[in-house]
Structures are given as C-alpha cells and as structure tokens.
Enzyme design. Structure first.
Site, mmCIF file in Angstrom:
data_model
loop_
_atom_site.group_PDB
_atom_site.id
_atom_site.type_symbol
_atom_site.label_atom_id
_atom_site.label_comp_id
_atom_site.label_asym_id
_atom_site.label_seq_id
_atom_site.Cartn_x
_atom_site.Cartn_y
_atom_site.Cartn_z
ATOM 1 N N HIS A 126 -8.172 -0.627 7.708
ATOM 2 C CA HIS A 126 -8.504 -1.769 8.095
ATOM 3 C C HIS A 126 -9.095 -2.949 7.193
ATOM 4 C CE1 HIS A 126 -8.986 -4.703 11.479
ATOM 5 N NE2 HIS A 126 -10.151 -4.870 10.883
ATOM 6 N N LYS A 138 1.411 -0.976 15.507
ATOM 7 C CA LYS A 138 1.592 -0.382 16.830
ATOM 8 C C LYS A 138 0.279 0.569 17.244
ATOM 9 C CE LYS A 138 6.041 -0.676 18.575
ATOM 10 N NZ LYS A 138 6.168 -1.649 19.700
ATOM 11 N N ASN A 143 0.680 -1.098 -0.019
ATOM 12 C CA ASN A 143 -0.187 -0.035 -0.137
ATOM 13 C C ASN A 143 0.993 1.307 0.030
ATOM 14 O OD1 ASN A 143 -3.085 -0.478 0.202
ATOM 15 N ND2 ASN A 143 -2.337 -2.056 1.434
ATOM 16 N N ASN A 168 -6.509 5.645 9.350
ATOM 17 C CA ASN A 168 -6.122 4.049 9.460
ATOM 18 C C ASN A 168 -6.813 3.224 8.335
ATOM 19 O OD1 ASN A 168 -4.759 1.716 10.155
ATOM 20 N ND2 ASN A 168 -6.539 1.050 11.502
ATOM 21 N N ILE A 176 -1.512 3.665 18.276
ATOM 22 C CA ILE A 176 -1.211 5.131 18.080
ATOM 23 C C ILE A 176 -1.298 5.795 19.502
ATOM 24 C CG2 ILE A 176 -1.613 7.453 17.155
ATOM 25 C CD1 ILE A 176 -0.333 5.064 15.264
ATOM 26 N N ASP A 204 -9.424 0.723 16.140
ATOM 27 C CA ASP A 204 -10.462 0.419 14.935
ATOM 28 C C ASP A 204 -11.959 1.104 15.388
ATOM 29 O OD1 ASP A 204 -8.501 -1.008 13.579
ATOM 30 O OD2 ASP A 204 -9.245 -2.706 14.525
HETATM 31 C C1 GRF Z 1 -3.157 -4.425 4.385
HETATM 32 O O1 GRF Z 1 -4.116 -5.398 4.112
HETATM 33 C C2 GRF Z 1 -3.954 -3.310 5.549
HETATM 34 O O2 GRF Z 1 -5.291 -3.406 5.417
HETATM 35 C C3 GRF Z 1 -3.469 -3.848 6.727
HETATM 36 O O3 GRF Z 1 -2.286 -4.280 6.714
HETATM 37 C C4 GRF Z 1 -1.953 -4.898 5.312
HETATM 38 C C5 GRF Z 1 -0.772 -4.171 4.749
HETATM 39 O O4 GRF Z 1 -0.448 -4.553 3.628
HETATM 40 N N1 GRF Z 1 -3.787 -2.959 7.957
HETATM 41 P P1 GRF Z 1 0.754 -4.000 2.970
HETATM 42 O O5 GRF Z 1 2.056 -3.960 3.772
HETATM 43 O O6 GRF Z 1 0.493 -2.500 2.516
HETATM 44 O O7 GRF Z 1 1.094 -4.804 1.572
#
Ligand code: GRF
Length: 190
Positions: A106, A88, A15, A104, A90, A147
C-alpha cells in the site's frame, strides 16, 4: 526447494517487472501473473520476461474454487501470492487457502490513508491535503478488510513542500522498488 510465487496486478506493473528481474537470481520462481485487466501494461512486461499470464474475467473472479484461475493457482503449487497494484478485493476463500501467505503493498503509512477508494493518486492527494510531513509504504498480509491485515514492514520518506501528487507517486515507486524484493524474501525466510 525453490518456492513458487504468483503476482496479482492490475496496472502498469513496474513493481511486478522489478520483482521478476530481481528475484530471478535469488532462487524464487515467479510462476505466473494473474491480471483482471486485459489492457494492463503489466501483461506485456510479464510476456517480455517469459512469465505466463492468466487473465481473470469479472465473472470468473467471483466464481470461487471452481474458477479456472484458482485451479491454475493450485496446479502451479503457489506458496505465496504477491499483490503488486491489484485493485480487486481478495475473496474470503482465497484468504482461507493462503492464511498469512498473501502480501499487499500500500502506498502510504497504514493505518493512515487506507481503505476503500484509497489507491493510486487518491492516496497521494489525501496525504498532501492533510499536510503530512512524511509518507511512505506499507507491506502487509491480506485479511478480509481492505488494508487492515498485519503489517510486515513500513518505510517512510519526507514530503517536500513542492511535491505534487504525481511527484509523490514517482518517489513512492522508487521506494517500493527498493524494498519489495527483500520483503518477499523475508516472508519466504530466504
Ligand atoms: C503502487 O504504487 C502500489 O503501491 C499500488 O499500486 C501501484 C502499482 O504500481 N498498490 P505499478 O503498477 O507496480 O507500477
């Protein structure tokens, strides 16, 4: 003015890499990666993209405003923090500095399948065990409870009967990549 954003991540960083590559042409400056795991794949991905990296030690994470990483954040003039797989909790002082300015991601449709221990494949296993017909992703602001901050956007997808947790993780990643840059732009009013 071009906004400066920081990414916080702990893992492989698909990501983070996608956000950096996409926002590059959209007048958003990803000013630095903050990472709590010196072995995480996300570090290499950021270095390849010339995004500076700040590794946060365990002691420094809890050291509040005096810590080097927090000073760096202030110096960088960061206006939005993006958590992209950051494991971690926050700290309250950071939330107070950035009210509704920490996003964030999720990998489930909150409030279902959220909370402590709900990360990575644990989430997808729980979705399959509950025989859910659909799952998805949630973007939300961070508050002091895991969350539970206000939802910004959610995107749903079906669960195929043959899906394993690993399949779901792969499909969820695709959904995340499709939407994350646009969610950041919308929070920045761009
Ligand atoms: C993602 O699936 C996100 O939803 C979760 O951790 C994962 C991170 O994936 N919180 P990447 O490290 O970005 O590949």
């Amino acid at each position: 003015m071009v906004p400066n954003i920081a990414i916080f991540a702990s893992g492989t960083g698909s990501n983070a890499a996608h956000i950096i590559d996409t926002l590059h042409s959209k007048r958003v400056n990803v000013v630095r990666l903050y990472c709590n795991n010196p072995e995480a794949g996300v570090i290499k991905k950021c270095e390849l993209r010339n995004v500076p990296v700040c590794v946060i030690s365990k002691e420094d994470w809890n050291a509040k405003e005096s810590s080097q990483w927090f000073n760096q954040l202030m110096q960088d003039g960061v206006s939005l923090i993006v958590l992209a797989g950051f494991l971690k909790k926050i700290p309250a002082f950071l939330i107070q500095h950035y009210p509704n300015k920490i996003i964030n991601l999720h990998p489930a449709l909150l409030p279902k399948f959220g909370g402590k221990g709900m990360y990575g494949l644990n989430v997808h296993r729980a979705v399959l065990q509950a025989n859910e017909e659909s799952t998805g992703i949630s973007f939300h602001f961070v508050n002091e409870h895991y969350d539970e901050g206000a939802i910004i956007a959610q995107f749903e997808m079906y669960v195929a009967p043959s899906n394993t947790p690993e399949h779901l993780a792969e499909r969820i990643h695709q959904l995340e990549h499709r939407h994350f840059p646009d969610v950041i732009l919308s929070v920045l009013n761009l």
